[in-house]
Structure formats: structure tokens, C-alpha cells
Design a protein around this motif. Structure first.
Motif, short mmCIF file in Angstrom:
data_model
loop_
_atom_site.label_atom_id
_atom_site.label_comp_id
_atom_site.label_asym_id
_atom_site.label_seq_id
_atom_site.Cartn_x
_atom_site.Cartn_y
_atom_site.Cartn_z
N GLY A 61 11.72 25.76 11.45
CA GLY A 61 12.85 26.51 10.92
C GLY A 61 13.96 26.79 11.91
N LEU A 62 13.79 26.39 13.19
CA LEU A 62 14.85 26.57 14.16
C LEU A 62 15.84 25.41 14.05
CD1 LEU A 62 12.73 27.68 17.26
CD2 LEU A 62 13.95 29.13 15.64
N ARG A 63 17.05 25.59 14.60
CA ARG A 63 18.08 24.56 14.52
C ARG A 63 17.79 23.45 15.53
NH1 ARG A 63 23.88 26.05 16.14
NH2 ARG A 63 24.38 24.02 16.93
N ALA A 64 17.45 22.30 15.03
CA ALA A 64 17.10 21.17 15.88
C ALA A 64 18.35 20.54 16.49
CB ALA A 64 16.35 20.13 15.05
N ALA A 65 18.15 19.90 17.63
CA ALA A 65 19.21 19.12 18.28
C ALA A 65 18.98 17.65 17.97
CB ALA A 65 19.19 19.36 19.78
N PRO A 66 20.01 16.92 17.58
CA PRO A 66 19.83 15.50 17.26
C PRO A 66 19.23 14.72 18.43
CG PRO A 66 22.04 16.25 16.66
CD PRO A 66 21.39 17.36 17.43
N GLY A 67 18.20 13.94 18.13
CA GLY A 67 17.60 13.07 19.13
C GLY A 67 16.47 13.69 19.94
N VAL A 68 16.15 14.97 19.69
CA VAL A 68 15.07 15.63 20.44
C VAL A 68 14.12 16.26 19.43
CG1 VAL A 68 14.53 17.48 22.08
CG2 VAL A 68 16.55 16.08 22.43
N ASP A 69 12.85 16.16 19.70
CA ASP A 69 11.82 16.75 18.85
C ASP A 69 12.08 18.25 18.70
OD1 ASP A 69 9.48 17.74 17.68
OD2 ASP A 69 8.19 16.42 18.85
N ALA A 70 12.17 18.73 17.47
CA ALA A 70 12.45 20.14 17.19
C ALA A 70 11.34 21.07 17.68
CB ALA A 70 12.67 20.34 15.69
N ARG A 71 10.17 20.52 17.97
CA ARG A 71 9.08 21.34 18.53
C ARG A 71 9.26 21.56 20.02
NH1 ARG A 71 4.49 17.53 16.38
NH2 ARG A 71 6.05 16.16 17.27
N VAL A 72 10.20 20.79 20.65
CA VAL A 72 10.43 20.86 22.09
C VAL A 72 11.68 21.67 22.42
CG1 VAL A 72 10.94 19.48 24.15
CG2 VAL A 72 9.25 18.68 22.50
N LEU A 73 12.78 21.47 21.69
CA LEU A 73 14.05 22.13 21.97
C LEU A 73 14.75 22.50 20.68
CD1 LEU A 73 16.64 21.50 24.63
CD2 LEU A 73 17.40 21.35 22.28
N ALA A 74 15.36 23.69 20.67
CA ALA A 74 16.17 24.13 19.53
C ALA A 74 17.46 24.76 20.07
CB ALA A 74 15.40 25.16 18.70
N LEU A 75 18.52 24.63 19.29
CA LEU A 75 19.80 25.26 19.61
C LEU A 75 19.82 26.65 18.97
CD1 LEU A 75 22.05 22.18 18.81
CD2 LEU A 75 21.20 22.92 21.05
N GLU A 76 20.08 27.67 19.77
CA GLU A 76 20.06 29.04 19.25
C GLU A 76 21.43 29.65 19.13
OE1 GLU A 76 17.16 31.58 21.15
OE2 GLU A 76 15.77 30.92 19.61
N GLY A 77 22.45 29.06 19.71
CA GLY A 77 23.78 29.63 19.60
C GLY A 77 24.72 29.05 20.62
N ALA A 78 25.96 29.46 20.52
CA ALA A 78 26.99 28.98 21.44
C ALA A 78 28.18 29.93 21.37
CB ALA A 78 27.43 27.57 21.06
#
Length: 157
Positions: A61-78
Motif C-alpha cells: 500500500g505504499l507508493r512504489a518507485a518505478p523500477g524498484v521492488d515496492a517491498r524494498v523502497l517506497a516514496l513517502e513525500g517530497a
């Protein structure tokens, strides 16, 4: 919680207790001469488990980054802000300073931005600062030093 310094800019992220919740506060600083100035910041509520040890896999349910496994990295804000005190050789209103907030799992030890290495804290939340209007490449390095992936952090609107 987190800090990134890139030459004369810095972004900090703190967690503080508020009424009935934990709040994240992010602040942007610039150095002019020998003094650091705060330009501004933002924040919002955090999950009650925000400061727990990072998991082996990030929750769904976290915001995934294109090209990276969503279980490894998520974008939380900017975010971003104009440094109106910045002096340039050309007429300008100032320079734009960006930051991104990422969350990583237990497999990630460092984030690499240009030649700058950011050590991941125990909770897995990091800030990344950069000046200018272009996207920033962010490499994800594992505990063994191997590159787990690369993402592009886009400029804040």
C-alpha cells in the motif's frame, strides 16, 4: 530522524509528539557565508510505528518507485522551496531546492546521490536534498555494497 547535507543546502526530518499523534517535521536550510538559514518546511502525521526498526519487507500500500521492488523502497513525500538569497551570475528570483523522502527495508544500507552516500537509519526513512530544476538519480545500495536499483527523484512542483 534523518538529515542530508549537499554542499550549502541541508534538509532535516524530525519526529515529535503532538496531541494524540506523532508528527513528522521537515526543514530546509541554506548556508550563506558562515551562517545557516532556515528557508521553511512542512510536515504531517506519522504512523505510530514510524520509529520502529525497519522490516524485511515494506508493507503493501505504499507508493512504489518505478523500477524498484515496492517491498524494498517506497516514496513517502517530497517538497521544495526557493532560496531567494542565492546569488547567481544571471538575473534570477533564487534557486529551487528540492527534497524527497524515501523509506527502505532492512536490505538497504546506503543511498547514493552523485558521490554523496547517505547512511540509512534504523527506522528506514531518509531525506535527500538537491538544488535545481532537474530530477535526481538515487542509487540503492545493499548491506553487501551491491546496487539494488536506481530511481529518479523528480523535482517538486
Amino acid at each position: 530522524m534523518a538529515l542530508d547535507v549537499s554542499e550549502d543546502i541541508a534538509v532535516t526530518m524530525f519526529a515529535r509528539r503532538s496531541v494524540g499523534c506523532i508528527v513528522e517535521e521537515t526543514h530546509v536550510f541554506t548556508r550563506h557565508g558562515d551562517r545557516w538559514r532556515i528557508l521553511g518546511g512542512g510536515g504531517g502525521p506519522l504512523d505510530d510505528r514510524a520509529l520502529e526498526d525497519r522490516p524485511a519487507e515494506l508493507p503493501a500500500g505504499l507508493r512504489a518507485a518505478p523500477g524498484v521492488d515496492a517491498r524494498v523502497l517506497a516514496l513517502e513525500g517530497a517538497g521544495g522551496i526557493v532560496d531567494s538569497h542565492y546569488k547567481s551570475w544571471r538575473p534570477t528570483r533564487g534557486r529551487w531546492i528540492n527534497y524527497g523522502i524515501v523509506r527502505v527495508n532492512l536490505d538497504v544500507a546506503h543511498l547514493l546521490v552523485d558521490s554523496r552516500e547517505i547512511t540509512v537509519p534504523w527506522h528506514g526513512r531518509c531525506v535527500v536534498a538537491w538544488p535545481g530544476g532537474r530530477a535526481q538519480k538515487l542509487s540503492i545500495l545493499g548491506t553487501d555494497g551491491q546496487r539494488l536499483g536506481q530511481i529518479s527523484l523528480n523535482r517538486s512542483p
